[in-house]
Scaffold this motif. Sequence first.
Motif, PDB file in Angstrom:
ATOM      1  N   ASN A  28      47.096  40.881  37.422  1.00  0.00           N
ATOM      2  CA  ASN A  28      46.347  40.208  38.481  1.00  0.00           C
ATOM      3  C   ASN A  28      45.632  41.171  39.419  1.00  0.00           C
ATOM      4  OD1 ASN A  28      47.235  37.788  37.487  1.00  0.00           O
ATOM      5  ND2 ASN A  28      49.046  37.722  38.807  1.00  0.00           N
ATOM      6  N   SER A  29      45.742  42.450  39.143  1.00  0.00           N
ATOM      7  CA  SER A  29      45.089  43.389  40.058  1.00  0.00           C
ATOM      8  C   SER A  29      43.911  44.057  39.356  1.00  0.00           C
ATOM      9  CB  SER A  29      46.083  44.455  40.494  1.00  0.00           C
ATOM     10  OG  SER A  29      46.271  45.373  39.435  1.00  0.00           O
ATOM     11  N   GLU A  30      43.146  44.782  40.123  1.00  0.00           N
ATOM     12  CA  GLU A  30      41.994  45.494  39.561  1.00  0.00           C
ATOM     13  C   GLU A  30      42.402  46.870  39.057  1.00  0.00           C
ATOM     14  OE1 GLU A  30      38.718  44.614  39.042  1.00  0.00           O
ATOM     15  OE2 GLU A  30      39.678  42.665  39.333  1.00  0.00           O
ATOM     16  N   ILE A  31      43.679  47.183  39.250  1.00  0.00           N
ATOM     17  CA  ILE A  31      44.106  48.563  39.008  1.00  0.00           C
ATOM     18  C   ILE A  31      43.967  48.985  37.544  1.00  0.00           C
ATOM     19  CG2 ILE A  31      46.589  48.098  38.747  1.00  0.00           C
ATOM     20  CD1 ILE A  31      46.791  50.625  40.724  1.00  0.00           C
ATOM     21  N   ILE A  32      44.144  48.011  36.636  1.00  0.00           N
ATOM     22  CA  ILE A  32      44.008  48.360  35.217  1.00  0.00           C
ATOM     23  C   ILE A  32      42.603  48.844  34.911  1.00  0.00           C
ATOM     24  CG2 ILE A  32      43.940  47.403  32.886  1.00  0.00           C
ATOM     25  CD1 ILE A  32      46.427  46.375  33.254  1.00  0.00           C
TER      26      ILE A  32
END
Length: 327
Positions: free
Chosen positions: A292-296
Amino acid sequence: MKRILTGLKPSGELTLGSLIGGIKQSILYQDKYDSFIFVPDLHAITVPQDTVLLKERIKKNVALYLACGIDPNKNTIYIQSENLYHTNLSWILECHTYMGEASRMTQYKDKTSKGEIVSVGLFTYPILMAADILLYDTLYVPVGIDQKQHVELARDLATRFNNKYGDTFIVPEPLIPKIGAKIMDLQNPTKKMSKSDGDTKGSILLLDNEDVIRKKIMSAVTDSDNKVYYDMENKPGISNLLTIYSALSNKTIKEVEELFKEYNYGNLKKEVANIVVATLMDIQKKYQEYLNSEIIEEILNNGNKKASEIAKTKYEIVAKKIGLGRF
Ligand code: TRP
């Protein structure tokens, strides 16, 4: 720091066997080596893939690896198909590979000997794998025994190239885990628990829910002796459950045997289910956070940038030595 590189083919769902047999090893290596982990999606399409599933799995598997403890600060993580140097170098290596040696690769041999129709990509797959490895001056390649032959081909190609054009590639070595815990299928404990799409009663998927995990463990095949001790040959089912507990609790098999020696099989299974559920629920929570995050996106962008720079430098050296283009 010595470089280690491994590829995680995005075919099939990751299981408890992948975690204990493979991912846990990578977590140990990340502190010792300069670690490169990439998704060989070009290798996945050597056999037909579902387009939507393939795309989903690439990201899903990266998120799962991170959730299991692969540290993005200690690993360079990227996707093979986004870096065109892999296929460029692969072509050059293909032109230095003999038909005979490529024909000896078991994957191709096994499939064609059964009369299966295979793609040319399946035939040249080990050469692309050599390119994956040689582009990055990789010293160690952690692989299962089934992939050892491919790393040997990469060694042969590196040596051949170095002899012909002068020192260019590091000659890589396969790193086969000594006696890393091998987890067996719960329904057929003489067979390895592997990534799979099909009947998964014997495999615990990293994303199975709690009820499913408990059901699968409670119905694991055992024996009728009703004594808990480790004996892989005569009691493969019970030994497998003890191995799972040992790996997840970081206790030795001896300590685990001692802990459960008075237990009946039902109670042993409950304890194993508890520790698997606790481990996987924690991983699943982190997995959701990653997805659910943009970190990937950020991790893959950074990884791709770093990998492309290294690959470009190496490719240009190779192309120049051969006399290609204006390098
Ligand atoms: N062939 C490997 C497998 O099937 C995946 C892979 C592709 C790989 N390229 C690699 C592994 C380079 C190690 C290094 O699992």
